[in-house]
Design a protein around this motif. Structure first.
Motif, short mmCIF file in Angstrom:
data_model
loop_
_atom_site.label_atom_id
_atom_site.label_comp_id
_atom_site.label_asym_id
_atom_site.label_seq_id
_atom_site.Cartn_x
_atom_site.Cartn_y
_atom_site.Cartn_z
N VAL A 116 0.93 -1.23 0.01
CA VAL A 116 -0.01 -0.06 -0.02
C VAL A 116 0.78 1.30 0.11
O VAL A 116 0.66 2.16 -0.67
N ALA A 117 1.95 1.38 0.72
CA ALA A 117 2.76 2.34 0.75
C ALA A 117 3.67 2.63 -0.38
O ALA A 117 3.51 3.57 -0.94
N GLY A 118 4.05 1.65 -1.16
CA GLY A 118 4.68 1.55 -2.33
C GLY A 118 3.76 2.12 -3.45
O GLY A 118 4.11 2.88 -4.27
N ALA A 119 2.48 1.65 -3.40
CA ALA A 119 1.65 1.86 -4.53
C ALA A 119 1.21 3.38 -4.38
O ALA A 119 1.01 4.01 -5.49
N PHE A 120 0.91 3.85 -3.22
CA PHE A 120 0.61 5.13 -3.12
C PHE A 120 1.50 6.11 -3.54
O PHE A 120 1.40 7.03 -4.14
N PHE A 121 3.05 5.68 -3.26
CA PHE A 121 4.06 6.72 -3.68
C PHE A 121 4.06 6.52 -5.02
O PHE A 121 4.34 7.79 -5.87
N VAL A 122 4.07 5.52 -5.74
CA VAL A 122 4.10 5.25 -7.30
C VAL A 122 2.97 6.09 -7.84
O VAL A 122 3.33 6.90 -8.77
N ALA A 123 1.97 5.85 -7.29
CA ALA A 123 0.75 6.62 -8.15
C ALA A 123 0.76 8.09 -7.87
O ALA A 123 0.77 8.90 -8.84
N TYR A 124 1.32 8.56 -6.45
CA TYR A 124 1.55 10.02 -6.50
C TYR A 124 2.45 10.56 -7.31
O TYR A 124 2.25 11.58 -8.03
N THR A 125 3.57 9.99 -7.48
CA THR A 125 4.87 10.47 -8.34
C THR A 125 4.38 10.56 -9.84
O THR A 125 4.53 11.20 -10.53
N PHE A 126 3.55 9.37 -10.24
CA PHE A 126 3.40 9.18 -11.73
C PHE A 126 2.30 10.27 -12.10
O PHE A 126 2.27 10.92 -13.10
N LEU A 127 1.32 10.57 -11.15
CA LEU A 127 0.28 11.65 -11.53
C LEU A 127 0.74 12.93 -11.48
O LEU A 127 0.42 13.88 -12.20
N LYS A 128 1.80 13.11 -10.68
CA LYS A 128 2.46 14.72 -10.51
C LYS A 128 3.49 14.78 -11.78
O LYS A 128 3.56 15.92 -12.20
N THR A 129 4.17 13.59 -12.31
CA THR A 129 4.93 13.57 -13.60
C THR A 129 4.35 14.31 -14.76
O THR A 129 4.69 14.98 -15.51
N PHE A 130 2.92 13.91 -14.68
CA PHE A 130 2.28 14.15 -15.79
C PHE A 130 1.47 15.52 -15.72
O PHE A 130 0.20 15.45 -16.23
N ALA A 131 1.43 15.91 -14.49
CA ALA A 131 0.68 17.22 -14.25
C ALA A 131 -0.70 17.11 -14.16
O ALA A 131 -1.53 17.91 -14.67
N ILE A 132 -0.92 16.03 -13.67
CA ILE A 132 -2.58 15.55 -13.25
C ILE A 132 -3.12 16.00 -11.89
O ILE A 132 -2.42 15.20 -11.14
N PRO A 133 -3.83 16.86 -11.93
CA PRO A 133 -4.09 17.54 -10.28
C PRO A 133 -4.98 16.84 -9.70
O PRO A 133 -6.16 16.91 -9.49
#
Length: 327
Positions: free
Chosen positions: A116-133
């Motif tokens: 859960v911690a790893g998936a949360f971090f990956v999802a947060y980083t991915f969405l910020k990378t592509f400027a998805i608010p």
């Protein structure tokens, strides 16, 4: 002599009277102009296509990770049977959707805490990378799922890393898009960045604290405006902590009060106004330091240099430039 002069005069007169040769036109022919789009439009659509390809490729990898996640058979996760349903909840700002995310995440965390911690971090980083608010929903979810220190660590590092990856992606493809869609805002940010070139770290703190510029636009426009990556990363890491703390504390109330009593009502809006006012006051701090440094530099640069006067007071005659001996 007079014949030679007359001949020169006749040649000069012929050059003046002769018609100028027609200039070659550099504009494309009408048929070519219809076939080929303008250069700005071509660059714009090329950037859009590259962005779409990159998003699709990275999203495929993330989807593969989530598709192979350990399964949890629980009624709280029944609404999350596909990535599309998960995305609908993540992109929502409704209290009941956020509460549904929290219920499923809490059940999943009991069986797979590390995932859960790893998936949360990956999802947060991915969405910020592509400027998805979607930092709003993930910030509240992080505060409800993890302890406060862990939520701040995951969202803070994810913010800095994802924003920096967005910076690098934007440096490669985003200039034509910004020039076409937001030329006025881009010109204003570029002019201000040029003015604060000697105070880039403080300027980046100001950008993260000001409530008048969204973070996604700052991430996309910074490399186009000439803002270096290092102060951009530091500003992203520390300048967003206050807003992330507000979201984490809101998520903590979801964990403590329970999803049945969780709502984003008048109290949440009132706290949001307080947060905006606080950030509006804090943004004056880096601006004030920049103004003070500029004033000190101007005062130091305006002092007269009295080297000769000082040497005369110390009993030394001022130096004179040597003269060349006259021959």
């Amino acid at each position: 002599g007079s014949a030679v002069g007359s001949r020169k005069f006749a040649l000069r007169l012929a050059q003046l009277v002769a018609p100028m040769p027609p200039k070659r036109s550099t504009s494309p022919s009408p048929s070519r102009a219809k076939r080929a789009p303008p250069a700005d439009d071509a660059a714009f659509w090329r950037s859009i296509k590259l962005y779409g390809v990159t998003v699709t490729a990275v999203a495929g990898v993330v989807a593969l990770v989530f598709a192979n996640a350990p399964s949890v058979d629980h009624p709280a996760c029944a609404d999350f049977d596909s990535l599309a349903s998960l995305w609908r909840k993540l992109s929502s700002r409704r209290a009941d959707d956020i509460a549904a995310l929290y219920r499923c995440t809490a059940v999943y965390q009991q069986a797979n805490e590390l995932f859960v911690a790893g998936a949360f971090f990956v999802a947060y980083t991915f969405l910020k990378t592509f400027a998805i608010p979607v930092a709003f929903t993930l910030g509240i979810l992080g505060g409800s799922t993890f302890p406060l220190w862990q939520s701040q660590l995951l969202t803070g590092v994810g913010e800095a890393l994802g924003s920096s990856l967005c910076y690098l992606l934007s440096a490669a493809i985003a200039a034509p898009v910004l020039q076409k869609l937001a030329p006025a805002k881009l010109a204003m940010l570029r002019e201000r960045a040029a003015q604060e070139r000697e105070h880039m770290l403080l300027f980046n703190f100001f950008l993260r604290l000001t409530p008048f510029a969204p973070n996604w636009f700052i991430n996309v426009a910074s490399p186009v405006c000439g803002i270096p990556l290092t102060p951009f990363f530091v500003g992203s890491l520390f300048g967003t902590q206050l807003s992330l703390l507000f979201l984490a504390l809101t998520g903590a109330t979801l964990r403590e009060a329970g999803e049945s009593n969780f709502e984003l009502g008048d109290e949440f809006l009132r706290n949001g106004v307080y947060l905006g006012l606080t950030m509006g006051v804090l943004q004056l701090v880096p601006i004030g330091i920049i103004a003070l440094q500029k004033r000190q530099k101007a005062a130091a640069g305006g002092r007269p240099k009295a080297n000769g006067h000082a040497r005369a007071q110390n009993g030394h005659a001022p130096r004179r430039s040597p003269r060349l001996k006259e021959a």
